[in-house]
Motif scaffolding. Structure first.
Motif, short mmCIF file in Angstrom:
data_model
loop_
_atom_site.label_atom_id
_atom_site.label_comp_id
_atom_site.label_asym_id
_atom_site.label_seq_id
_atom_site.Cartn_x
_atom_site.Cartn_y
_atom_site.Cartn_z
N UNK A 47 -5.13 10.33 12.88
CA UNK A 47 -5.82 8.94 12.76
C UNK A 47 -6.59 8.54 13.84
N UNK A 48 -7.66 7.60 13.65
CA UNK A 48 -8.17 7.03 14.54
C UNK A 48 -7.31 6.15 15.64
N UNK A 49 -7.71 6.04 17.11
CA UNK A 49 -7.06 5.20 17.76
C UNK A 49 -6.84 3.79 17.39
N UNK A 50 -5.69 3.27 17.58
CA UNK A 50 -5.45 1.77 17.29
C UNK A 50 -5.98 0.97 18.39
N UNK A 51 -5.81 1.18 19.43
CA UNK A 51 -6.67 0.89 20.71
C UNK A 51 -7.36 1.93 21.49
N UNK A 52 -8.64 1.69 21.56
CA UNK A 52 -9.29 2.72 22.19
C UNK A 52 -9.08 2.77 23.86
N UNK A 53 -8.53 3.88 24.35
CA UNK A 53 -7.99 3.85 25.65
C UNK A 53 -8.94 4.45 26.36
N UNK A 54 -9.91 3.77 27.04
CA UNK A 54 -11.09 4.43 27.77
C UNK A 54 -10.67 4.84 29.07
N UNK A 55 -9.42 4.43 29.70
CA UNK A 55 -9.02 4.80 30.79
C UNK A 55 -8.64 6.01 31.10
N UNK A 56 -8.36 6.88 30.25
CA UNK A 56 -8.39 8.24 30.31
C UNK A 56 -9.54 9.14 30.90
N UNK A 60 -10.57 9.98 35.14
CA UNK A 60 -11.04 11.24 35.35
C UNK A 60 -12.41 11.58 36.02
N UNK A 61 -13.35 10.56 35.51
CA UNK A 61 -14.67 10.37 35.97
C UNK A 61 -14.54 9.75 37.42
N UNK A 62 -13.78 9.01 37.63
CA UNK A 62 -13.61 8.54 38.99
C UNK A 62 -12.87 9.41 40.00
N UNK A 66 -12.47 16.21 40.41
CA UNK A 66 -13.04 16.73 39.36
C UNK A 66 -14.59 17.02 39.51
N UNK A 67 -15.25 16.22 40.22
CA UNK A 67 -16.58 16.41 40.67
C UNK A 67 -16.88 17.60 41.58
N UNK A 68 -15.90 17.75 42.40
CA UNK A 68 -15.81 18.87 43.40
C UNK A 68 -15.55 20.11 42.50
#
Length: 276
Positions: A47-56, A60-62, A66-68
């Motif tokens: 199913x679609x997320x009930x609460x979209x958790x952008x923190x995942x 990672x982008x922060x 990862x950038x290294x």
């Protein structure tokens, strides 16, 4: 007749859509799942997320590691491509434009390299790199990758170089152009489609290589993105949503590069067949 042609066209379109769905659906599922929590992913996996958790994704982008890893993969891919294309272009030029005893034997040896699996060379290659002090060194990955990329690159470039009419080289020689100058100033510019193709293939192969960077790099600062995915998965093995987010972000540079280079790749592969 028209009905049969229409049915054939419809079946072809259906097959294309089926193959596209086979690749796109898992990717879309991974992207959406990365916005879930692990608990929600376990209870409602489709199913679609009930609460979209952008923190995942933002977490990672922060992360500087990862950038290294992205930078390491990009630098190694560029270095591998430069070494592979430069060496292969010179070898393919000699094998395509010069007639000498043993030429076909040398070419056959390169083609045999396509049948040599990398896994067979892992142990002796590791021992050799340790002897020459190339462990935890980008050259320890770049040079072997370039060596294993030579056979395919030489085959593609040789086939393209042989399609260049001999009259062009003869005219250049009559105008005082030496062999090296002809290669550098005339042949290489004419071979841009083929050079672009082998460059794309070398970059993609280097970016996706997992085993060699895993063997060579012990220092985390040299880890490439495939090794980073494996390490991240081991570290957060119970947080499935976070792992999926990491995998999706790790795929983005490769997908973006392929989207830009797709036309160059297809055009270069077909140029040799249609030239002349």
């Amino acid at each position: 007749m028209n009905a049969r042609r229409a049915a054939r066209g419809l079946s072809s379109h259906a097959a294309v859509w089926l193959i596209a769905a086979f690749f796109v659906v898992p990717l879309v599922y991974a992207v959406i799942s990365g916005f879930k929590s692990t608990a929600e992913l376990s209870t409602d996996p489709f199913g679609l997320p009930e609460h979209w958790k952008t923190g995942n994704y933002t977490g990672i982008l922060g992360d500087g590691m990862f950038w290294q890893q992205i930078a390491n993969s990009a630098g190694i891919a560029i270095g591998t491509t430069c070494c592979t294309v430069a060496a292969s272009a010179m070898a393919a030029f000699v094998l395509a434009r010069y007639a000498f005893r043993g030429r076909e034997l040398f070419y056959t040896l390169f083609t045999i390299g396509l049948m040599f699996p990398f896994a067979v060379a892992v142990l002796p290659l590791f021992l050799l790199l340790r002897e020459v002090d190339l462990l935890d060194n980008p050259l320890g990955v770049i040079l072997p990758q370039a060596a294993f990329g030579l056979p395919m690159t030489i085959i593609i470039l040789r086939g393209f170089f042989r399609t260049i009419p001999a009259e062009i080289e003869e005219a250049a020689v009559m105008d005082g152009c030496g062999k090296f100058r002809f290669f550098w100033r005339i042949l290489l510019p004419m071979a841009r489609p083929a050079l672009g193709t082998v460059s794309v293939l070398a970059i993609v192969a280097s970016w996706n290589n997992f085993l060699l960077p895993l063997l060579v790099f012990n220092d985390p600062k040299w880890q490439t993105i495939p090794v980073g995915v494996q390490q991240f998965q081991g570290q957060y093995s119970t947080d499935y949503a976070l792992v999926l987010a990491y995998v999706v972000l790790a795929m983005v540079p490769a997908l973006a590069f392929y989207a830009v280079a797709e036309r160059q790749l297809i055009g270069g592969l077909t140029a040799g067949a249609t030239k002349g």
